[in-house]
Design a protein around this motif. Sequence first.
Motif, short mmCIF file in Angstrom:
data_model
loop_
_atom_site.label_atom_id
_atom_site.label_comp_id
_atom_site.label_asym_id
_atom_site.label_seq_id
_atom_site.Cartn_x
_atom_site.Cartn_y
_atom_site.Cartn_z
N SER A 191 9.06 5.33 -1.76
CA SER A 191 10.07 4.70 -2.26
C SER A 191 10.22 3.40 -1.34
O SER A 191 9.64 3.41 -0.15
CB SER A 191 11.25 5.42 -2.20
OG SER A 191 11.89 5.74 -0.89
N MET A 192 11.13 2.49 -1.68
CA MET A 192 11.08 1.38 -0.94
C MET A 192 11.90 1.63 0.50
O MET A 192 11.82 1.11 1.47
CB MET A 192 12.06 -0.05 -1.54
CG MET A 192 12.27 -1.22 -1.19
SD MET A 192 12.93 -2.40 -2.07
CE MET A 192 12.87 -3.84 -0.90
N TRP A 193 13.00 2.57 0.14
CA TRP A 193 13.60 2.81 1.48
C TRP A 193 12.78 3.65 2.53
O TRP A 193 12.86 3.32 3.85
CB TRP A 193 14.88 3.68 1.09
CG TRP A 193 15.50 4.50 2.24
CD1 TRP A 193 15.53 5.57 2.72
CD2 TRP A 193 16.54 3.81 3.03
NE1 TRP A 193 16.34 5.87 3.64
CE2 TRP A 193 16.91 4.84 3.97
CE3 TRP A 193 17.03 2.56 3.21
CZ2 TRP A 193 17.89 4.46 4.85
CZ3 TRP A 193 17.85 2.15 4.21
CH2 TRP A 193 18.29 3.23 4.96
N ARG B 278 9.74 3.97 7.50
CA ARG B 278 8.47 4.71 7.97
C ARG B 278 7.38 3.55 8.44
O ARG B 278 6.59 3.58 9.18
CB ARG B 278 7.75 5.59 7.21
CG ARG B 278 8.58 7.05 6.80
CD ARG B 278 7.93 7.93 5.87
NE ARG B 278 8.81 9.01 5.55
CZ ARG B 278 8.25 9.88 4.82
NH1 ARG B 278 6.96 10.02 4.33
NH2 ARG B 278 8.92 11.13 4.92
N ILE B 279 7.38 2.51 7.68
CA ILE B 279 6.25 1.42 7.88
C ILE B 279 7.00 0.27 8.65
O ILE B 279 6.57 -0.20 9.93
CB ILE B 279 5.57 0.87 6.60
CG1 ILE B 279 4.96 2.13 6.01
CG2 ILE B 279 4.53 -0.23 7.03
CD1 ILE B 279 3.88 3.03 6.75
N VAL C 69 0.89 -1.20 0.00
CA VAL C 69 0.18 0.05 -0.04
C VAL C 69 1.00 1.17 0.12
O VAL C 69 0.74 2.21 -0.69
CB VAL C 69 -0.84 0.05 1.31
CG1 VAL C 69 -1.76 1.27 1.29
CG2 VAL C 69 -1.89 -1.25 1.15
N SER C 70 1.96 1.36 0.93
CA SER C 70 2.85 2.44 0.85
C SER C 70 3.34 2.62 -0.53
O SER C 70 3.39 3.82 -0.95
CB SER C 70 3.91 2.12 2.06
OG SER C 70 4.77 3.32 2.07
N ARG C 71 3.96 1.51 -1.19
CA ARG C 71 4.58 1.73 -2.37
C ARG C 71 3.57 2.25 -3.56
O ARG C 71 4.06 2.89 -4.46
CB ARG C 71 5.02 0.26 -2.92
CG ARG C 71 6.25 -0.20 -2.01
CD ARG C 71 7.59 0.60 -1.92
NE ARG C 71 7.82 0.76 -3.29
CZ ARG C 71 8.92 0.09 -3.99
NH1 ARG C 71 9.24 -1.06 -3.14
NH2 ARG C 71 9.53 0.16 -5.12
N SER C 72 2.44 1.79 -3.33
CA SER C 72 1.44 2.12 -4.29
C SER C 72 0.97 3.58 -4.15
O SER C 72 0.55 4.27 -5.09
CB SER C 72 0.08 1.24 -4.22
OG SER C 72 -0.51 1.73 -3.08
#
Length: 261
Positions: free
Chosen positions: A171-173, A178-179, A164-167
């Motif tokens: 970024s992956m980093w 953060r998650i 969800v964060s990437r969508s």
Amino acid sequence: MVRKGPFYWVSISCGIMVLAFILLPLVELLTAPSGTMLKETLRDKNVIRSIWLSIYTAMSAAGISFIVGTPLAYVLARSQFRGKHFIESIIDLPIVIPHPVVGIAILSVAGRNHWLGHFMQELGIRIMGSTTGIITVLTFVGMPFYINALKSGFEAISPRLENVSRSLGASMWSTFIRITFPLAWRSVLVGLIMCCARSISEFGAVVVVAYHPMIAPVLIYERYEGYGLQYSQPVAVWLVLVCLSLFLVLRVLALPQKKAS
């Protein structure tokens, strides 16, 4: 009320035997020295120096494991690739290798006859008989505990949260910082404490690589060999109390969080 059958009482009996097997020697050790002897031991500069060196080198090993082990633990938790089980087996090797063998193996690489040892000597890095050597050994034996603990923590986090964060454009980093990492903080702390506690207890590999400067287990061994139980027990008591404190913290951190009603 459910009637307790033979299996229940056999389990209770086995539990009592296990606890007695663990506690009896430890209680005897902790109660053998008098309070006066324990206080006098704390006035011994060699004892204080060795205990602090044990704590310092163990924490250094845990810090190194945190820096280089966290990315690897994440990759192992999130990725499936050929050779993964082989890599996991390599990571676990320091757990099963006899401890003196670990020291001999490290000296084999750090010696003058090896290119890496020759290169380190040119840089002024000395492994044998140095604090650097102790930290190297403790990192070797303690890192698997950190990686395995953190790997389990990452596996318990749903990948959907990261997706969800990437969508949403992260970024992956950024997603990891953060998650993922905040959700795994408990596993990070447990892994660090496990690594630190394992490192503090190491003796066999350290005594091969660096008898001096003395960490607490080496000092205990020297005093036992030279003077017997009476002079080694007080130092052992203080070291046990340090280890016990670490594991008490570990158990508190490992407790599940209470859900708000």
